[in-house]
Motif scaffolding. Structure first.
Motif, mmCIF file in Angstrom:
data_model
loop_
_atom_site.group_PDB
_atom_site.id
_atom_site.type_symbol
_atom_site.label_atom_id
_atom_site.label_comp_id
_atom_site.label_asym_id
_atom_site.label_seq_id
_atom_site.Cartn_x
_atom_site.Cartn_y
_atom_site.Cartn_z
ATOM 1 N N PRO A 131 0.808 -1.091 0.115
ATOM 2 C CA PRO A 131 -0.054 -0.016 0.143
ATOM 3 C C PRO A 131 0.849 1.195 0.010
ATOM 4 C CG PRO A 131 0.142 -0.905 2.246
ATOM 5 C CD PRO A 131 0.663 -1.793 1.118
ATOM 6 N N VAL A 132 0.122 2.519 -0.253
ATOM 7 C CA VAL A 132 0.939 3.606 -0.334
ATOM 8 C C VAL A 132 0.136 4.413 0.631
ATOM 9 C CG1 VAL A 132 1.405 5.866 -1.412
ATOM 10 C CG2 VAL A 132 1.301 3.700 -2.623
ATOM 11 N N VAL A 133 0.957 4.931 1.815
ATOM 12 C CA VAL A 133 0.687 5.627 2.840
ATOM 13 C C VAL A 133 0.852 7.009 3.112
ATOM 14 C CG1 VAL A 133 0.514 5.409 5.535
ATOM 15 C CG2 VAL A 133 0.600 3.487 4.172
ATOM 16 N N SER A 134 0.123 7.884 2.916
ATOM 17 C CA SER A 134 0.353 9.288 3.301
ATOM 18 C C SER A 134 -0.250 10.138 4.478
ATOM 19 C CB SER A 134 -0.033 10.270 2.200
ATOM 20 O OG SER A 134 -1.373 10.323 1.957
ATOM 21 N N HIS A 135 -0.923 9.239 5.243
ATOM 22 C CA HIS A 135 -1.502 9.501 6.441
ATOM 23 C C HIS A 135 -2.216 8.124 6.930
ATOM 24 C CE1 HIS A 135 -4.720 11.462 9.176
ATOM 25 N NE2 HIS A 135 -5.459 10.358 8.759
ATOM 26 N N VAL A 136 -2.089 7.947 8.554
ATOM 27 C CA VAL A 136 -2.565 6.741 9.092
ATOM 28 C C VAL A 136 -3.709 6.875 9.682
ATOM 29 C CG1 VAL A 136 -1.883 5.133 10.806
ATOM 30 C CG2 VAL A 136 -0.164 6.064 9.295
ATOM 31 N N GLU A 137 -4.563 5.879 9.248
ATOM 32 C CA GLU A 137 -6.000 6.051 9.773
ATOM 33 C C GLU A 137 -5.943 5.377 11.362
ATOM 34 O OE1 GLU A 137 -8.779 7.348 9.030
ATOM 35 O OE2 GLU A 137 -7.691 8.051 7.245
ATOM 36 N N THR A 138 -5.969 6.212 12.381
ATOM 37 C CA THR A 138 -5.707 5.660 13.561
ATOM 38 C C THR A 138 -6.594 6.683 14.659
ATOM 39 O OG1 THR A 138 -4.332 5.238 15.414
ATOM 40 C CG2 THR A 138 -3.666 7.035 13.878
ATOM 41 N N GLY A 139 -7.308 5.931 15.814
ATOM 42 C CA GLY A 139 -8.132 6.904 16.656
ATOM 43 C C GLY A 139 -6.873 7.303 17.676
ATOM 44 N N ASP A 140 -5.741 6.835 17.657
ATOM 45 C CA ASP A 140 -4.685 7.326 18.796
ATOM 46 C C ASP A 140 -4.528 8.497 18.358
ATOM 47 O OD1 ASP A 140 -4.731 4.771 19.544
ATOM 48 O OD2 ASP A 140 -2.893 4.055 19.083
ATOM 49 N N PRO A 141 -3.999 9.490 19.406
ATOM 50 C CA PRO A 141 -3.621 10.607 19.027
ATOM 51 C C PRO A 141 -2.210 11.060 19.015
ATOM 52 C CG PRO A 141 -3.890 10.514 21.767
ATOM 53 C CD PRO A 141 -4.528 8.939 20.817
ATOM 54 N N VAL A 142 -1.763 10.700 17.776
ATOM 55 C CA VAL A 142 -0.416 10.385 17.386
ATOM 56 C C VAL A 142 -0.158 11.055 16.033
ATOM 57 C CG1 VAL A 142 -0.048 8.217 18.513
ATOM 58 C CG2 VAL A 142 -0.946 8.108 16.134
ATOM 59 N N VAL A 143 1.300 11.656 15.875
ATOM 60 C CA VAL A 143 1.568 11.798 14.774
ATOM 61 C C VAL A 143 2.968 11.368 14.423
ATOM 62 C CG1 VAL A 143 0.837 14.346 14.588
ATOM 63 C CG2 VAL A 143 2.877 13.815 15.673
ATOM 64 N N PHE A 144 3.521 11.377 13.223
ATOM 65 C CA PHE A 144 4.694 10.645 12.773
ATOM 66 C C PHE A 144 5.746 11.581 12.175
ATOM 67 C CE2 PHE A 144 0.808 8.068 12.300
ATOM 68 C CZ PHE A 144 1.242 6.806 13.174
ATOM 69 N N ILE A 145 6.701 11.498 12.855
ATOM 70 C CA ILE A 145 7.997 12.489 12.347
ATOM 71 C C ILE A 145 8.994 11.491 11.408
ATOM 72 C CG2 ILE A 145 9.864 13.655 12.950
ATOM 73 C CD1 ILE A 145 7.396 15.103 14.106
ATOM 74 N N THR A 146 9.223 12.142 10.260
ATOM 75 C CA THR A 146 9.882 11.452 9.345
ATOM 76 C C THR A 146 10.985 12.266 8.850
ATOM 77 O OG1 THR A 146 8.736 11.906 7.176
ATOM 78 C CG2 THR A 146 8.023 9.917 8.625
ATOM 79 N N ILE A 147 12.262 11.858 8.855
ATOM 80 C CA ILE A 147 13.395 12.741 8.492
ATOM 81 C C ILE A 147 14.153 12.240 7.231
ATOM 82 C CG2 ILE A 147 15.298 14.391 9.145
ATOM 83 C CD1 ILE A 147 14.254 13.502 12.101
ATOM 84 N N ASP A 148 14.333 12.565 6.060
ATOM 85 C CA ASP A 148 14.982 12.221 5.000
ATOM 86 C C ASP A 148 16.273 12.505 4.495
ATOM 87 O OD1 ASP A 148 12.330 11.379 4.700
ATOM 88 O OD2 ASP A 148 12.163 11.955 2.389
ATOM 89 N N ASP A 149 16.846 11.763 3.684
ATOM 90 C CA ASP A 149 18.223 11.919 3.083
ATOM 91 C C ASP A 149 19.530 11.650 4.102
ATOM 92 O OD1 ASP A 149 16.704 12.520 1.049
ATOM 93 O OD2 ASP A 149 17.200 14.603 0.989
ATOM 94 N N GLY A 150 19.832 12.739 4.910
ATOM 95 C CA GLY A 150 20.834 12.713 5.918
ATOM 96 C C GLY A 150 21.983 13.238 5.539
ATOM 97 N N TRP A 151 21.993 14.109 4.860
ATOM 98 C CA TRP A 151 23.462 14.604 4.450
ATOM 99 C C TRP A 151 23.928 15.674 5.528
ATOM 100 C CZ3 TRP A 151 25.304 12.240 0.915
ATOM 101 C CH2 TRP A 151 24.550 11.548 -0.256
ATOM 102 N N TYR A 152 23.237 16.586 6.364
ATOM 103 C CA TYR A 152 23.833 17.323 7.415
ATOM 104 C C TYR A 152 23.656 16.614 8.563
ATOM 105 C CZ TYR A 152 24.747 22.136 9.278
ATOM 106 O OH TYR A 152 25.312 22.915 10.299
ATOM 107 N N HIS A 153 24.916 16.838 9.540
ATOM 108 C CA HIS A 153 24.549 15.951 10.641
ATOM 109 C C HIS A 153 24.792 17.078 11.967
ATOM 110 C CE1 HIS A 153 26.352 12.272 8.547
ATOM 111 N NE2 HIS A 153 25.165 12.708 7.973
ATOM 112 N N ASP A 154 23.701 17.724 12.224
ATOM 113 C CA ASP A 154 23.714 18.520 13.258
ATOM 114 C C ASP A 154 23.517 17.918 14.766
ATOM 115 O OD1 ASP A 154 23.449 21.079 14.580
ATOM 116 O OD2 ASP A 154 21.190 21.315 14.116
#
Ligand code: ZN
Length: 231
Positions: free
Chosen positions: A43-66
């Motif tokens: 499946p393709v997921v752009s939003h998760v169907e859930t009753g839980d009070p949650v959000v999802f943090i996603t971080i891409d690529d990885g070039w700059y290491h702060d």
């Protein structure tokens, strides 16, 4: 274990085993076969169907290491999904080992070379996705289960290649909260199940703070995306 659960578990086990078996001895024209042998697209997921009070943090690529961004992830115990490119940890894998070992983040699949996957044929897509899976496994001992296609660009072949390379979903996003140069993204009203896209760039610390504040304001907590995507 119920019968559907058992079937799902078996399918998961097979998905993990078969590509390895195919890598074992085959080369040449036989390599074209595996993709056709995996007709069930993820499946393709752009939003998760859930009753839980949650959000999802996603971080891409990885070039700059702060270090400040890493500290924030660790201090706040953020279970982020890190869609890393192997090239971005080849020169400093320690940054990510710390995030994975001392925090709640997981490493996920963003291909090897960041191509527009829709420009590649099935063998090319599989090489990009399975290649990243193999490098993550070798580096971190953890195989990715989610695929974020670069630029959010995917086609039917991508969904099949994802399955063949051990992923259970193609993941895009609900809101991109990355600051790009002078451009600051608009402020969304976050809802349960939203997927937030950030990048490992110079503004990650402030972008992440902003995302966490928006989640707080909406009464939502960051949760591990991998666990919310069904097998
Ligand atoms: Zn990317």
């Amino acid at each position: 274990m119920s019968r559907p659960r058992l079937r799902r578990a078996l399918r998961g086990a097979l998905a993990a085993l078969v590509p390895v078996a195919l890598l074992g001895g085959l080369s040449g024209p036989a390599q074209a076969a595996p993709v056709a042998a995996w007709p069930e697209p993820v499946p393709v997921v752009s939003h998760v169907e859930t009753g839980d009070p949650v959000v999802f943090i996603t971080i891409d690529d990885g070039w700059y290491h702060d270090p400040a961004a890493a500290k924030l992830l660790l201090d706040r115990r953020v279970p982020a999904s890190l869609f890393l490119l192997p090239g971005a940890y080849s020169y400093d894998s320690g940054y990510f080992h710390t995030l994975l070992n001392q925090g709640r983040s997981r490493v996920e699949n963003h291909t090897v070379n960041h191509p527009d996957l829709t420009s590649l044929d099935a063998a090319g897509q599989k090489a990009e996705v399975c290649g990243a899976r193999d490098q993550h496994l070798a580096q971190f001992g953890d195989g990715p289960r989610l695929l974020r296609p670069p630029y959010g660009a995917y086609d039917a072949t991508t969904r099949t290649a994802a399955r063949a390379c051990g992923a259970k979903a193609v993941v895009t996003w609900t809101y991109d909260l990355t600051t790009w140069g002078q451009w600051t993204p608009p402020t969304p009203r976050l809802k349960a199940g939203d997927i937030i896209l950030l990048h490992f760039n110079e503004t990650l610390e402030q972008d992440l703070k902003r995302a966490l504040d928006l989640a707080d304001a909406a009464g939502l907590k960051p949760a591990p995306l991998r666990e919310y995507v069904p097998e």
